[in-house]
Write a protein that holds these residues in place. Structure first.
Motif, PDB file in Angstrom:
ATOM      1  N   ILE A 123       2.474   8.464  -1.747  1.00  0.00           N
ATOM      2  CA  ILE A 123       3.070   8.942  -3.004  1.00  0.00           C
ATOM      3  C   ILE A 123       4.298   9.795  -2.697  1.00  0.00           C
ATOM      4  N   GLU A 124       4.186  10.675  -1.710  1.00  0.00           N
ATOM      5  CA  GLU A 124       5.314  11.536  -1.327  1.00  0.00           C
ATOM      6  C   GLU A 124       6.422  10.732  -0.631  1.00  0.00           C
ATOM      7  N   LEU A 125       6.045   9.802   0.232  1.00  0.00           N
ATOM      8  CA  LEU A 125       7.029   9.003   0.964  1.00  0.00           C
ATOM      9  C   LEU A 125       7.859   8.131   0.020  1.00  0.00           C
ATOM     10  N   LYS A 126       7.236   7.618  -1.039  1.00  0.00           N
ATOM     11  CA  LYS A 126       7.952   6.775  -2.007  1.00  0.00           C
ATOM     12  C   LYS A 126       9.123   7.520  -2.639  1.00  0.00           C
ATOM     13  N   LYS A 127       8.991   8.833  -2.790  1.00  0.00           N
ATOM     14  CA  LYS A 127      10.055   9.636  -3.404  1.00  0.00           C
ATOM     15  C   LYS A 127      11.295   9.692  -2.519  1.00  0.00           C
ATOM     16  N   GLN A 128      11.106   9.580  -1.213  1.00  0.00           N
ATOM     17  CA  GLN A 128      12.217   9.726  -0.275  1.00  0.00           C
ATOM     18  C   GLN A 128      12.713   8.417   0.318  1.00  0.00           C
ATOM     19  N   PHE A 129      11.857   7.416   0.326  1.00  0.00           N
ATOM     20  CA  PHE A 129      12.178   6.158   0.992  1.00  0.00           C
ATOM     21  C   PHE A 129      12.023   4.991   0.011  1.00  0.00           C
ATOM     22  N   PRO A 130      13.132   4.545  -0.604  1.00  0.00           N
ATOM     23  CA  PRO A 130      13.031   3.461  -1.588  1.00  0.00           C
ATOM     24  C   PRO A 130      12.904   2.072  -0.943  1.00  0.00           C
ATOM     25  N   PHE A 131      11.681   1.655  -0.739  1.00  0.00           N
ATOM     26  CA  PHE A 131      11.412   0.294  -0.275  1.00  0.00           C
ATOM     27  C   PHE A 131      10.962  -0.545  -1.456  1.00  0.00           C
ATOM     28  N   ARG A 132      11.214  -1.843  -1.387  1.00  0.00           N
ATOM     29  CA  ARG A 132      10.909  -2.747  -2.496  1.00  0.00           C
ATOM     30  C   ARG A 132       9.398  -2.886  -2.728  1.00  0.00           C
ATOM     31  N   ARG A 190      13.361  -3.692   7.591  1.00  0.00           N
ATOM     32  CA  ARG A 190      12.503  -4.724   7.002  1.00  0.00           C
ATOM     33  C   ARG A 190      11.085  -4.195   6.782  1.00  0.00           C
ATOM     34  N   VAL A 191      10.594  -3.357   7.723  1.00  0.00           N
ATOM     35  CA  VAL A 191       9.224  -2.836   7.654  1.00  0.00           C
ATOM     36  C   VAL A 191       9.239  -1.335   7.937  1.00  0.00           C
ATOM     37  N   PHE A 192       8.495  -0.595   7.122  1.00  0.00           N
ATOM     38  CA  PHE A 192       8.307   0.855   7.270  1.00  0.00           C
ATOM     39  C   PHE A 192       6.842   1.051   7.627  1.00  0.00           C
ATOM     40  N   TRP A 193       6.557   1.774   8.721  1.00  0.00           N
ATOM     41  CA  TRP A 193       5.183   1.853   9.204  1.00  0.00           C
ATOM     42  C   TRP A 193       4.823   3.248   9.695  1.00  0.00           C
ATOM     43  N   ALA A 194       3.502   3.454   9.793  1.00  0.00           N
ATOM     44  CA  ALA A 194       2.958   4.680  10.386  1.00  0.00           C
ATOM     45  C   ALA A 194       2.541   4.347  11.811  1.00  0.00           C
ATOM     46  N   HIS A 245       0.538  -0.351  14.760  1.00  0.00           N
ATOM     47  CA  HIS A 245       1.097   0.393  13.634  1.00  0.00           C
ATOM     48  C   HIS A 245       0.307   0.057  12.372  1.00  0.00           C
ATOM     49  N   VAL A 246       0.582   0.815  11.312  1.00  0.00           N
ATOM     50  CA  VAL A 246       0.007   0.553   9.993  1.00  0.00           C
ATOM     51  C   VAL A 246       1.187   0.356   9.042  1.00  0.00           C
ATOM     52  N   THR A 247       1.370  -0.860   8.549  1.00  0.00           N
ATOM     53  CA  THR A 247       2.490  -1.140   7.644  1.00  0.00           C
ATOM     54  C   THR A 247       2.292  -0.388   6.329  1.00  0.00           C
ATOM     55  N   LEU A 248       3.357   0.312   5.911  1.00  0.00           N
ATOM     56  CA  LEU A 248       3.333   1.069   4.656  1.00  0.00           C
ATOM     57  C   LEU A 248       4.161   0.409   3.561  1.00  0.00           C
ATOM     58  N   ALA A 249       5.305  -0.159   3.936  1.00  0.00           N
ATOM     59  CA  ALA A 249       6.215  -0.739   2.936  1.00  0.00           C
ATOM     60  C   ALA A 249       7.111  -1.773   3.598  1.00  0.00           C
ATOM     61  N   ARG A 250       7.767  -2.574   2.742  1.00  0.00           N
ATOM     62  CA  ARG A 250       8.677  -3.613   3.224  1.00  0.00           C
ATOM     63  C   ARG A 250       9.966  -3.617   2.398  1.00  0.00           C
ATOM     64  N   ASN A 251      11.038  -3.979   3.059  1.00  0.00           N
ATOM     65  CA  ASN A 251      12.327  -4.269   2.436  1.00  0.00           C
ATOM     66  C   ASN A 251      13.007  -3.060   1.795  1.00  0.00           C
ATOM     67  N   TRP A 252      13.844  -2.420   2.579  1.00  0.00           N
ATOM     68  CA  TRP A 252      14.650  -1.283   2.121  1.00  0.00           C
ATOM     69  C   TRP A 252      15.535  -1.722   0.963  1.00  0.00           C
ATOM     70  N   GLU A 253      15.552  -0.943  -0.104  1.00  0.00           N
ATOM     71  CA  GLU A 253      16.447  -1.233  -1.215  1.00  0.00           C
ATOM     72  C   GLU A 253      17.133   0.041  -1.698  1.00  0.00           C
ATOM     73  N   GLU A 266      11.113  14.227   9.827  1.00  0.00           N
ATOM     74  CA  GLU A 266      10.858  15.311   8.882  1.00  0.00           C
ATOM     75  C   GLU A 266       9.515  15.157   8.167  1.00  0.00           C
ATOM     76  N   GLN A 267       8.810  14.072   8.435  1.00  0.00           N
ATOM     77  CA  GLN A 267       7.564  13.767   7.727  1.00  0.00           C
ATOM     78  C   GLN A 267       6.372  13.931   8.664  1.00  0.00           C
ATOM     79  N   PRO A 268       5.750  15.107   8.688  1.00  0.00           N
ATOM     80  CA  PRO A 268       4.614  15.283   9.598  1.00  0.00           C
ATOM     81  C   PRO A 268       3.394  14.485   9.125  1.00  0.00           C
ATOM     82  N   LEU A 269       2.851  13.703  10.014  1.00  0.00           N
ATOM     83  CA  LEU A 269       1.621  12.956   9.741  1.00  0.00           C
ATOM     84  C   LEU A 269       0.676  13.227  10.894  1.00  0.00           C
ATOM     85  N   ASN A 270      -0.558  13.568  10.586  1.00  0.00           N
ATOM     86  CA  ASN A 270      -1.558  13.742  11.632  1.00  0.00           C
ATOM     87  C   ASN A 270      -2.932  13.539  11.003  1.00  0.00           C
TER      88      ASN A 270
END
Length: 186
Positions: free
Chosen positions: A23-32, A89-93, A127-135, A147-151
């Motif tokens: 939910i937070e990542l969607k605000k900063q990273f507009p993927f399709r 093309r792919v955004f992942w954790a 990896h764990v795919t989170l989103a695809r296709n930068w727009e 800047e996005q801490p994940l643990n």
């Protein structure tokens, strides 16, 4: 036509925690297209379309190789991209480095090849795919990934054969499950 793949199952509580991160990542990273949190997984072997007899053989071989496999801990600990740096093309954790995961993937991969599947030959990049296709309106800024801490730690306790149902949400349906031995049960 449905596609099939074997994957490490991420526990439900970890998926829910990732849902909040997404939910937070969607605000900063507009993927399709963003992956539904219930569909988060770690791909071990992508089979594609498959006849029933080959799937049964793959399940039998995977089951045989995993019968003595132990569960193990992993952590989702960062973000990354595949594709062009300015328009991924792919955004992942990312996942913590794990010899157990590498060995598990090798076992599943080999069993699927023995069942007659021709699999992807690129090196394993867990990896764990989170989103695809930068727009995005502007080029992607890879510097923002740091800047996005994940643990998020979790136990990988199950390998699942999934079927893809493109019209459904979530779209990955478990077909067969393979439990890994809990470490405290040895």
């Amino acid at each position: 036509m449905s596609h099939y793949f074997f994957a490490g199952k991420i526990p439900s509580e970890t998926k829910l925690a990732m849902k909040n991160n997404i939910i937070e990542l969607k605000k900063q990273f507009p993927f399709r297209r963003w992956v539904h949190h219930e569909d988060l997984h770690i791909t071990l072997a992508f089979l594609g379309a498959a006849p029933e007899d080959k799937l049964e053989r793959a399940c039998s071989l995977v089951g045989g190789t995993l019968v003595k496999a132990d569960s193990f801990s992993l952590a989702i600990n960062g973000l990354g991209i595949f594709g062009r740096k300015d328009s991924p093309r792919v955004f992942w954790a990312s996942l913590s480095k794990s010899e157990e995961l590498t060995n598990l993937r090798a076992s599943v991969f080999t069993a699927c090849e023995e069942a007659g599947f021709q699999l992807e030959t690129r090196p394993f990049s867990p990896h764990v795919t989170l989103a695809r296709n930068w727009e995005g309106e502007f080029p992607f800024n890879p510097g923002k990934l740091d800047e996005q801490p994940l643990n998020l730690g979790f136990m990988l306790e199950e390998v699942v054969l999934y079927r893809t149902n493109i019209e459904s949400t979530p779209k990955y349906e478990p077909v067969q499950r393979f439990r890994l031995t809990a470490l405290n049960q040895q």
